[in-house]
Design an enzyme around this catalytic site. Structure first.
Site, PDB file in Angstrom:
ATOM      1  N   SER A   1     -32.270 -35.803   9.271  1.00  0.00           N
ATOM      2  CA  SER A   1     -32.152 -34.395   8.873  1.00  0.00           C
ATOM      3  C   SER A   1     -31.065 -33.745   9.715  1.00  0.00           C
ATOM      4  CB  SER A   1     -33.482 -33.676   9.130  1.00  0.00           C
ATOM      5  OG  SER A   1     -33.320 -32.275   8.998  1.00  0.00           O
TER       6      SER A   1
ATOM      7  N   VAL B   1     -46.969 -45.660   6.213  1.00  0.00           N
ATOM      8  CA  VAL B   1     -45.936 -46.284   7.055  1.00  0.00           C
ATOM      9  C   VAL B   1     -46.306 -46.297   8.536  1.00  0.00           C
ATOM     10  CG1 VAL B   1     -43.995 -45.875   5.492  1.00  0.00           C
ATOM     11  CG2 VAL B   1     -44.567 -44.147   7.234  1.00  0.00           C
TER      12      VAL B   1
ATOM     13  N   ALA C   1     -37.082 -32.507  16.945  1.00  0.00           N
ATOM     14  CA  ALA C   1     -37.105 -33.553  17.981  1.00  0.00           C
ATOM     15  C   ALA C   1     -37.399 -34.922  17.372  1.00  0.00           C
ATOM     16  CB  ALA C   1     -38.155 -33.208  19.035  1.00  0.00           C
TER      17      ALA C   1
ATOM     18  N   ASN D   1     -37.424 -43.329   4.407  1.00  0.00           N
ATOM     19  CA  ASN D   1     -37.304 -41.952   3.909  1.00  0.00           C
ATOM     20  C   ASN D   1     -38.577 -41.131   4.087  1.00  0.00           C
ATOM     21  OD1 ASN D   1     -36.342 -39.778   1.835  1.00  0.00           O
ATOM     22  ND2 ASN D   1     -38.238 -40.595   0.968  1.00  0.00           N
TER      23      ASN D   1
ATOM     24  N   TYR E   1     -40.327 -30.777  14.764  1.00  0.00           N
ATOM     25  CA  TYR E   1     -39.734 -31.514  13.637  1.00  0.00           C
ATOM     26  C   TYR E   1     -38.331 -31.977  14.036  1.00  0.00           C
ATOM     27  CZ  TYR E   1     -37.658 -32.362   9.001  1.00  0.00           C
ATOM     28  OH  TYR E   1     -37.013 -32.921   7.921  1.00  0.00           O
TER      29      TYR E   1
ATOM     30  N   LYS F   1     -36.667 -35.865  14.405  1.00  0.00           N
ATOM     31  CA  LYS F   1     -35.486 -36.299  13.638  1.00  0.00           C
ATOM     32  C   LYS F   1     -34.334 -36.675  14.590  1.00  0.00           C
ATOM     33  CE  LYS F   1     -36.870 -36.121   9.335  1.00  0.00           C
ATOM     34  NZ  LYS F   1     -36.921 -37.334   8.500  1.00  0.00           N
TER      35      LYS F   1
HETATM   36  N1  NAP Z   1     -36.112 -31.488   1.570  1.00  0.00           N
HETATM   37  C1  NAP Z   1     -35.334 -31.161   2.580  1.00  0.00           C
HETATM   38  O1  NAP Z   1     -34.815 -30.041   2.667  1.00  0.00           O
HETATM   39  C2  NAP Z   1     -35.037 -32.174   3.647  1.00  0.00           C
HETATM   40  C3  NAP Z   1     -34.036 -31.864   4.581  1.00  0.00           C
HETATM   41  C4  NAP Z   1     -33.740 -32.788   5.582  1.00  0.00           C
HETATM   42  C5  NAP Z   1     -34.423 -33.983   5.644  1.00  0.00           C
HETATM   43  N2  NAP Z   1     -35.397 -34.264   4.728  1.00  0.00           N
HETATM   44  C6  NAP Z   1     -36.094 -35.548   4.863  1.00  0.00           C
HETATM   45  O2  NAP Z   1     -36.037 -36.235   3.634  1.00  0.00           O
HETATM   46  C7  NAP Z   1     -37.134 -37.152   3.564  1.00  0.00           C
HETATM   47  C8  NAP Z   1     -37.803 -37.018   2.198  1.00  0.00           C
HETATM   48  O3  NAP Z   1     -38.415 -35.748   2.114  1.00  0.00           O
HETATM   49  P1  NAP Z   1     -38.467 -34.894   0.777  1.00  0.00           P
HETATM   50  O4  NAP Z   1     -37.733 -33.643   1.026  1.00  0.00           O
HETATM   51  O5  NAP Z   1     -38.108 -35.729  -0.383  1.00  0.00           O
HETATM   52  O6  NAP Z   1     -40.008 -34.465   0.760  1.00  0.00           O
HETATM   53  P2  NAP Z   1     -41.286 -34.993  -0.030  1.00  0.00           P
HETATM   54  O7  NAP Z   1     -41.071 -34.859  -1.495  1.00  0.00           O
HETATM   55  O8  NAP Z   1     -42.435 -34.305   0.589  1.00  0.00           O
HETATM   56  O9  NAP Z   1     -41.304 -36.553   0.303  1.00  0.00           O
HETATM   57  C9  NAP Z   1     -41.867 -37.098   1.448  1.00  0.00           C
HETATM   58  C10 NAP Z   1     -42.558 -38.395   1.035  1.00  0.00           C
HETATM   59  O10 NAP Z   1     -43.016 -39.080   2.198  1.00  0.00           O
HETATM   60  C11 NAP Z   1     -44.254 -39.680   1.883  1.00  0.00           C
HETATM   61  N3  NAP Z   1     -45.007 -39.876   3.111  1.00  0.00           N
HETATM   62  C12 NAP Z   1     -45.379 -38.940   4.013  1.00  0.00           C
HETATM   63  N4  NAP Z   1     -46.111 -39.493   4.982  1.00  0.00           N
HETATM   64  C13 NAP Z   1     -46.201 -40.824   4.694  1.00  0.00           C
HETATM   65  C14 NAP Z   1     -46.834 -41.907   5.314  1.00  0.00           C
HETATM   66  N5  NAP Z   1     -47.539 -41.763   6.459  1.00  0.00           N
HETATM   67  N6  NAP Z   1     -46.741 -43.135   4.748  1.00  0.00           N
HETATM   68  C15 NAP Z   1     -46.037 -43.300   3.595  1.00  0.00           C
HETATM   69  N7  NAP Z   1     -45.410 -42.295   2.956  1.00  0.00           N
HETATM   70  C16 NAP Z   1     -45.507 -41.067   3.507  1.00  0.00           C
HETATM   71  C17 NAP Z   1     -44.937 -38.729   0.920  1.00  0.00           C
HETATM   72  O11 NAP Z   1     -45.796 -39.420   0.016  1.00  0.00           O
HETATM   73  P3  NAP Z   1     -47.380 -39.587   0.251  1.00  0.00           P
HETATM   74  O12 NAP Z   1     -47.900 -38.254   0.689  1.00  0.00           O
HETATM   75  O13 NAP Z   1     -47.875 -40.026  -1.088  1.00  0.00           O
HETATM   76  O14 NAP Z   1     -47.536 -40.650   1.280  1.00  0.00           O
HETATM   77  C18 NAP Z   1     -43.766 -38.154   0.134  1.00  0.00           C
HETATM   78  O15 NAP Z   1     -43.566 -38.860  -1.078  1.00  0.00           O
HETATM   79  C19 NAP Z   1     -38.054 -36.815   4.742  1.00  0.00           C
HETATM   80  O16 NAP Z   1     -37.846 -37.731   5.791  1.00  0.00           O
HETATM   81  C20 NAP Z   1     -37.579 -35.425   5.148  1.00  0.00           C
HETATM   82  O17 NAP Z   1     -37.830 -35.160   6.508  1.00  0.00           O
HETATM   83  C21 NAP Z   1     -35.714 -33.390   3.731  1.00  0.00           C
END
Ligand code: NAP
Length: 251
Positions: free
Chosen positions: A140, A63, A155, A89, A153, A157
């Site tokens: 987040s 992305v 900042a 996402n 992180y 978000k």
């Molecule tokens: N889990 C939590 O507690 C939590 C809390 C608050 C917010 N969030 C937010 O929720 C969102 C989803 O996170 P998640 O918890 O589901 O974690 P996750 O399973 O690690 O998912 C993150 C996804 O982003 C993709 N990604 C990362 N860098 C990328 C790039 N440069 N281009 C395209 N895809 C990319 C990764 O796939 P690839 O590596 O294959 O590209 C991965 O599938 C994130 O924005 C995270 O900050 C999560």
């Protein structure tokens, strides 16, 4: 659900919250363009969802690269028609105290959290305008709370929250833009924070203790709100909202 028949781009689709969003959207009859860097994860998900009423198209792309996102959106549009929904996402969490936080991690988080939504929105903007589309940014609670020991992180978000509110005004009335602010959700993100196993366990215990509902969320509990905010029947009069889905962590 009014997401049926829509063409929706989901970034970070191969795991965690993005994967759960793809599942719900395909079950509801949407055509989903699944963006991520690990192509195999996207194809596996597509195979799993083959019998659902919708369709999943694997679109390997980073992305942070405008040209890769543009090519992905072009391929999706040729196959499934104009994009009317975007879920920004994709995310990366690198946690460290400010003394030792790495600037290359900061650049990487800015690339995925800021450049990513900008690249994806721009690639879809004409279609979103023409068809009164909707954008959901996955931010987040870290963008709203103080985040000691993970300030960079937080900042990035907070910047996502700012983009959400500004775009909601700038793109109204044709495009709605909202954000979900998840609290701690059980996803693969916790396996890759740049911390030791002991530090990760301590962090998870702290997060649990500060979450009134006393548990981590599940990815589908966040994904449901993503689909609700895409759905014009449910959310047609909502834009610029920052919606916490967080077990009460921000109360
Ligand atoms: N889990 C939590 O507690 C939590 C809390 C608050 C917010 N969030 C937010 O929720 C969102 C989803 O996170 P998640 O918890 O589901 O974690 P996750 O399973 O690690 O998912 C993150 C996804 O982003 C993709 N990604 C990362 N860098 C990328 C790039 N440069 N281009 C395209 N895809 C990319 C990764 O796939 P690839 O590596 O294959 O590209 C991965 O599938 C994130 O924005 C995270 O900050 C999560």
């Amino acid at each position: 659900m009014s997401v049926s028949g829509k063409t929706v781009v989901v970034t970070g689709a191969g795991s965690g919250i993005g994967r759960a969003a793809c599942e719900l959207l395909c079950r509801a009859g949407a055509r989903v363009g699944a963006i991520g860097r690990r192509e195999k994860l996207l194809h596996t998900l597509g195979d799993e969802l083959r019998t659902e009423p919708g369709e999943l198209v694997a679109l390997p792309a980073d992305v942070g690269s405008a040209s890769e996102v543009e090519a992905a959106v072009r391929a999706l549009t040729e196959r499934c028609g104009p994009v009317t929904g975007v879920v920004n996402n994709a995310g990366l969490a690198r946690f460290a105290p400010i003394d030792s936080a790495s600037l290359s991690d900061l650049d990487a988080m800015f690339a995925v959290h800021l450049r990513g939504p900008v690249n994806t929105l721009r690639a879809c903007l004409p279609a979103l305008r023409a068809h009164r589309g909707a954008v959901v940014n996955v931010s987040s609670v870290g963008g709203a709370l103080a985040m000691p020991n993970r300030s960079l992180y937080g900042a990035t978000k907070a910047a996502v929250n700012s983009l959400t509110r500004s775009w909601a005004r700038e793109l109204a009335p044709r495009i709605r833009v909202n954000a979900i602010l998840p609290g701690p959700v059980d996803t693969p993100m916790y396996a890759d924070l740049g911390l030791t196993d002991t530090q990760t366990e301590t962090l998870r215990a702290d997060l649990l203790a500060s979450t009134p509902l006393g548990r981590f969320g599940e990815p589908h509990e966040v994904a449901r709100w993503i689909t609700l905010l895409l759905d014009d029947d449910m959310s047609g009069w909502i834009t610029g909202a920052l919606v916490p889905v967080d077990g009460g962590r921000t109360t």
